[in-house]
Motif scaffolding. Structure first.
Motif, PDB file in Angstrom:
ATOM      1  N   MET A  54       0.755  -1.249   0.073  1.00  0.00           N
ATOM      2  CA  MET A  54      -0.003  -0.017   0.060  1.00  0.00           C
ATOM      3  C   MET A  54       0.925   1.289  -0.069  1.00  0.00           C
ATOM      4  SD  MET A  54      -3.000   1.100  -0.185  1.00  0.00           S
ATOM      5  CE  MET A  54      -3.796  -0.484   0.041  1.00  0.00           C
ATOM      6  N   CYS A  55       2.053   1.178   0.689  1.00  0.00           N
ATOM      7  CA  CYS A  55       2.878   2.385   0.741  1.00  0.00           C
ATOM      8  C   CYS A  55       3.346   2.700  -0.595  1.00  0.00           C
ATOM      9  CB  CYS A  55       4.245   2.117   1.655  1.00  0.00           C
ATOM     10  SG  CYS A  55       3.678   2.292   3.564  1.00  0.00           S
ATOM     11  N   LEU A  56       3.884   1.740  -1.415  1.00  0.00           N
ATOM     12  CA  LEU A  56       4.315   1.952  -2.833  1.00  0.00           C
ATOM     13  C   LEU A  56       3.201   2.270  -3.711  1.00  0.00           C
ATOM     14  CD1 LEU A  56       6.369  -1.442  -3.019  1.00  0.00           C
ATOM     15  CD2 LEU A  56       7.228   0.780  -2.960  1.00  0.00           C
ATOM     16  N   LEU A  57       2.092   1.744  -3.493  1.00  0.00           N
ATOM     17  CA  LEU A  57       0.869   2.118  -4.247  1.00  0.00           C
ATOM     18  C   LEU A  57       0.595   3.782  -3.991  1.00  0.00           C
ATOM     19  CD1 LEU A  57      -1.496   1.744  -6.331  1.00  0.00           C
ATOM     20  CD2 LEU A  57      -2.930   1.032  -4.314  1.00  0.00           C
ATOM     21  N   VAL A  58       0.457   4.174  -2.849  1.00  0.00           N
ATOM     22  CA  VAL A  58       0.533   5.408  -2.534  1.00  0.00           C
ATOM     23  C   VAL A  58       1.408   6.421  -3.057  1.00  0.00           C
ATOM     24  CG1 VAL A  58      -0.256   7.179  -0.605  1.00  0.00           C
ATOM     25  CG2 VAL A  58      -1.271   5.048  -0.615  1.00  0.00           C
ATOM     26  N   PHE A  59       2.605   6.103  -2.693  1.00  0.00           N
ATOM     27  CA  PHE A  59       3.761   6.644  -3.269  1.00  0.00           C
ATOM     28  C   PHE A  59       3.463   6.998  -4.847  1.00  0.00           C
ATOM     29  CE2 PHE A  59       8.210   7.238  -5.003  1.00  0.00           C
ATOM     30  CZ  PHE A  59       8.459   8.403  -4.445  1.00  0.00           C
ATOM     31  N   LEU A  60       3.392   5.896  -5.734  1.00  0.00           N
ATOM     32  CA  LEU A  60       3.326   6.150  -6.967  1.00  0.00           C
ATOM     33  C   LEU A  60       2.234   7.042  -7.517  1.00  0.00           C
ATOM     34  CD1 LEU A  60       4.100   2.581  -8.011  1.00  0.00           C
ATOM     35  CD2 LEU A  60       5.635   4.589  -8.469  1.00  0.00           C
ATOM     36  N   GLN A  61       0.875   6.844  -6.489  1.00  0.00           N
ATOM     37  CA  GLN A  61      -0.273   7.691  -7.011  1.00  0.00           C
ATOM     38  C   GLN A  61       0.123   9.250  -6.813  1.00  0.00           C
ATOM     39  OE1 GLN A  61      -3.160   5.758  -4.562  1.00  0.00           O
ATOM     40  NE2 GLN A  61      -4.080   4.737  -6.269  1.00  0.00           N
ATOM     41  N   SER A  62       0.999   9.357  -5.888  1.00  0.00           N
ATOM     42  CA  SER A  62       1.438  10.770  -5.714  1.00  0.00           C
ATOM     43  C   SER A  62       2.521  11.571  -6.652  1.00  0.00           C
ATOM     44  CB  SER A  62       2.161  10.894  -4.284  1.00  0.00           C
ATOM     45  OG  SER A  62       3.485  10.356  -4.259  1.00  0.00           O
ATOM     46  N   THR A  63       2.893  10.530  -7.648  1.00  0.00           N
ATOM     47  CA  THR A  63       3.722  10.877  -8.668  1.00  0.00           C
ATOM     48  C   THR A  63       2.992  10.724 -10.055  1.00  0.00           C
ATOM     49  OG1 THR A  63       4.631   8.695  -9.127  1.00  0.00           O
ATOM     50  CG2 THR A  63       5.516   9.883  -7.365  1.00  0.00           C
ATOM     51  N   PRO A  64       3.746  11.401 -11.133  1.00  0.00           N
ATOM     52  CA  PRO A  64       3.265  11.055 -12.424  1.00  0.00           C
ATOM     53  C   PRO A  64       2.996   9.894 -12.741  1.00  0.00           C
ATOM     54  CG  PRO A  64       4.764  12.770 -12.448  1.00  0.00           C
ATOM     55  CD  PRO A  64       4.792  12.073 -11.117  1.00  0.00           C
ATOM     56  N   VAL A  65       3.681   8.568 -12.164  1.00  0.00           N
ATOM     57  CA  VAL A  65       3.501   7.354 -12.717  1.00  0.00           C
ATOM     58  C   VAL A  65       1.970   6.740 -12.699  1.00  0.00           C
ATOM     59  CG1 VAL A  65       4.256   4.986 -12.268  1.00  0.00           C
ATOM     60  CG2 VAL A  65       5.906   7.016 -11.962  1.00  0.00           C
ATOM     61  N   LEU A  66       1.239   7.080 -11.406  1.00  0.00           N
ATOM     62  CA  LEU A  66       0.001   6.623 -11.318  1.00  0.00           C
ATOM     63  C   LEU A  66      -0.922   7.962 -10.747  1.00  0.00           C
ATOM     64  CD1 LEU A  66       0.329   3.095  -9.457  1.00  0.00           C
ATOM     65  CD2 LEU A  66      -0.079   3.432 -11.678  1.00  0.00           C
ATOM     66  N   GLY A  67      -0.323   8.890 -11.036  1.00  0.00           N
ATOM     67  CA  GLY A  67      -1.255  10.195 -10.513  1.00  0.00           C
ATOM     68  C   GLY A  67      -2.707  10.323 -11.371  1.00  0.00           C
ATOM     69  N   TRP A  68      -2.652   9.426 -12.400  1.00  0.00           N
ATOM     70  CA  TRP A  68      -4.157   9.379 -13.212  1.00  0.00           C
ATOM     71  C   TRP A  68      -5.181   8.681 -12.205  1.00  0.00           C
ATOM     72  CZ3 TRP A  68      -5.232   4.310 -13.919  1.00  0.00           C
ATOM     73  CH2 TRP A  68      -4.103   3.406 -13.916  1.00  0.00           C
ATOM     74  N   MET A  69      -4.740   7.705 -11.304  1.00  0.00           N
ATOM     75  CA  MET A  69      -5.477   7.174 -10.460  1.00  0.00           C
ATOM     76  C   MET A  69      -6.073   8.038  -9.393  1.00  0.00           C
ATOM     77  SD  MET A  69      -3.528   3.306  -9.737  1.00  0.00           S
ATOM     78  CE  MET A  69      -4.943   2.769  -8.898  1.00  0.00           C
ATOM     79  N   ARG A  70      -5.559   9.149  -9.163  1.00  0.00           N
ATOM     80  CA  ARG A  70      -6.201   9.942  -8.123  1.00  0.00           C
ATOM     81  C   ARG A  70      -7.423  10.532  -8.500  1.00  0.00           C
ATOM     82  NH1 ARG A  70      -1.118  12.600  -8.002  1.00  0.00           N
ATOM     83  NH2 ARG A  70      -1.758  14.461  -8.530  1.00  0.00           N
ATOM     84  N   VAL A  71      -8.326  10.964  -7.708  1.00  0.00           N
ATOM     85  CA  VAL A  71      -9.843  11.568  -7.774  1.00  0.00           C
ATOM     86  C   VAL A  71      -9.279  12.857  -8.364  1.00  0.00           C
ATOM     87  CG1 VAL A  71     -11.979  12.522  -6.674  1.00  0.00           C
ATOM     88  CG2 VAL A  71     -10.618  10.433  -5.754  1.00  0.00           C
ATOM     89  N   GLY A  72     -10.105  13.206  -9.604  1.00  0.00           N
ATOM     90  CA  GLY A  72      -9.756  14.336 -10.383  1.00  0.00           C
ATOM     91  C   GLY A  72      -8.536  14.242 -11.111  1.00  0.00           C
ATOM     92  N   GLY A  73      -7.781  13.121 -11.099  1.00  0.00           N
ATOM     93  CA  GLY A  73      -6.383  13.164 -11.770  1.00  0.00           C
ATOM     94  C   GLY A  73      -6.605  12.790 -13.160  1.00  0.00           C
TER      95      GLY A  73
END
Length: 544
Positions: free
Chosen positions: A525-544
């Motif tokens: 989960m730490c890895l997933l959230v970190f990647l969600q905070s970066t352009p790598v998985l930023g598209w997964m964020r709400v409004g991203g």
């Protein structure tokens, strides 16, 4: 009056080291020395009190009163829920309908690895979505024993299964509380959490099969594990993002169970694993399915066996309707806990409100469901009362454990120890995105509930996001998603699990069996959230 000082030593790192000592003592006592949970809880509470007095300079009266306040809160928050959830189960045992219920679950598949997925994960998720508070662990563990599992293995499977559904447990209560404490839209936190824990849900059934039967089990029944996890994850994601986060676990649980049933109409494992020899549970005996003569239960018997849980579903659904919820809340009394006066470091009063919602409480709804269920099951009032007394005796020292751990939680919270840890972790800068789930994990490890962790750390997560110019919805959801990994190691849930399977005192052994999975899930989960905070998985964020 006590004013919190979140850096009492002048060095935030040193202050955090002192603040962490009670948690370290708790984990070491359980995991290394295998102490019973009530002794580990007592040791941690003593250390927390000593640090509050000696390091944080909290007055003795305020410190002890904080512990009493926390213990009092646990009565409605955990004990009242768990007692009544297990009472409903014990009523089905007394009436003889639990055997019918078990046979209904075993009819889904002859293989107990698949049965364990449906019971611990799908049915457990349904219980979590409605009641939470440890009830899925207790009820699912005894159901697993009834199909041939040893007590500690049953408790292990039930604890590990109680992960992905927890974020939306109690009709989305953790998400609702996150919205309240941060004053941001709860629906956005729910949508973001759904984009995290729904991925976890895909893998949990594989882990459960691995616990039950190792690599061979995964190799032989992976289609069932994949079907269960994937269907649950898709439904959880869809409902949390596009329908209503409060309902997502209910439908995800039902969808996953139906998907496994449908799969077993067209596919069977190459080798079937049936139940083990009978094992004793709390002085009784639970024969495995292969030891029983064939029984053809009537449709009426099956309906009666499932009726208590249908009653629970209906009761909690009705309780959400505007008119009924208003009526249930009418007798609620909220008051400030006497003698407890705490100011935050900023000089604002810290809430010490005690909400006595005796009629609207989850435990009360479960109690009323139990009363109705006793009538349906044809258990006499005296027999139902005796069963309740037996349920209370079943928990024994687990009651003390829960009281002690809640006392520990509120001593650490109101003294400022918990906030010190959060502030120290927030010093990591942009790397805090990786550590954000760890904060929630610590919160649940202490409080035993994801809602409690969000109440403790929700504001801290949003504040850290503002300081780092990061997404507050991502960090708040990460607190929720990271917290679910600690449910399996929190002392009160360990105590509930051991009490339910008749192994009170084995909390340390159980802790050692689940801590590795907790750490592995947390890292993922730490890895997933970190990647969600970066352009790598930023598209997964709400409004991203």
């Amino acid at each position: 009056m006590y004013t919190q000082n979140l850096n009492p030593t002048g060095s935030l790192a040193l202050s955090a080291l002192f603040a962490a000592l009670p948690l370290v003592a708790l984990l070491v006592a359980l995991g290394v020395f295998r102490w019973r949970a009530h002794w580990a809880g007592a040791l941690s509470l003593v250390i927390a009190v000593a640090i509050a007095l000696g390091i944080y300079r909290m007055p003795l009266g305020q410190t002890l009163n904080a512990g009493v306040f926390g213990a009092a809160l646990s009565v409605l928050a955990v004990l009242w829920i768990t007692f009544n959830a297990i009472w409903i189960y014990n009523l089905t045992v007394r009436s003889g309908h639990f055997a019918v219920l078990r046979r209904a679950f075993t009819a889904i598949s002859d293989d107990r690895r698949i049965q364990s997925i449906v019971i611990a994960f799908s049915f457990g998720a349904l219980l979590e979505s409605l009641a939470g508070g440890g009830s899925p662990i207790a009820i699912c563990a005894v159901m697993l024993i009834a199909i041939g599992f040893s007590p500690l293995k049953a408790a292990t499977v039930a604890l590990v299964a109680n992960t992905a559904p927890v974020a939306f447990g109690g009709l989305g209560n953790p998400i609702t509380i996150m919205g309240q404490v941060t004053e941001l839209p709860a629906a956005e936190f729910g949508a973001m959490a759904g984009r995290q824990v729904s991925l976890l849900a895909v893998f949990v059934p594989f882990v459960l099969v691995g616990i039950v039967d190792g690599r061979r089990g995964i190799r032989e029944v992976w289609p069932a594990a994949l079907t269960c996890g994937l269907s649950f994850g898709i439904a959880q994601f869809a409902f949390s993002n596009f329908v209503n986060y409060k309902l997502c676990d209910i439908f995800a649980a039902l969808v996953s169970a139906v998907a496994v049933v449908a799969l077993n109409k067209v596919w069977k494992p190459s080798a079937v694993q049936v139940g083990a020899p009978s094992v004793s549970v709390g002085g009784g005996s639970a024969p495995s399915p292969d030891q029983e003569p064939p029984v053809n239960d009537s449709r009426r018997d099956k309906l009666i066996a499932f009726a208590p849980y249908a009653v629970v579903v209906v009761a909690f659904t009705l309780a959400q309707l505007p008119g009924i919820s208003t009526a249930l809340d009418a007798p609620t009394v909220t008051f400030q806990w006497p003698g407890l006066h705490i100011l935050s470091e900023a000089g604002k009063p810290v809430s010490v409100a005690f909400k006595l919602n005796w009629l609207a409480a989850t435990g009360t709804l479960l109690f009323l469901s139990g009363v109705i269920s006793s009538v349906i099951l044809r258990v006499s009032p005296m027999a139902a009362l005796r069963t309740y007394g037996e349920t209370l005796r079943q928990f024994g020292w687990a009651i003390v454990t829960i009281l002690l751990v809640f006392a520990l939680s509120y001593v650490m919270n109101l003294s400022g120890e918990i906030s010190t840890l959060g502030l120290w972790l927030a010093q990591a800068g942009l790397f805090f995105a990786f550590l954000s789930p760890v904060v929630g994990w610590f919160g649940v490890a202490v409080t035993g509930t994801d809602a409690g962790a969000n109440a403790l750390f929700g504001k801290l997560q949003v504040t850290a996001a503002a300081q780092l110019h990061a997404d507050p919805i991502l960090f708040g959801a990460a607190n929720t998603s990271g917290g679910v990994m600690a449910k399996m190691i929190s002392p009160q849930n360990l105590a509930i699990g051991t009490a339910a399977v008749g192994e009170v005192g084995a909390e340390g052994i159980l802790f050692r069996r689940v801590i590795g999975w907790s750490a592995l899930f947390l890292l993922a989960m730490c890895l997933l959230v970190f990647l969600q905070s970066t352009p790598v998985l930023g598209w997964m964020r709400v409004g991203g």
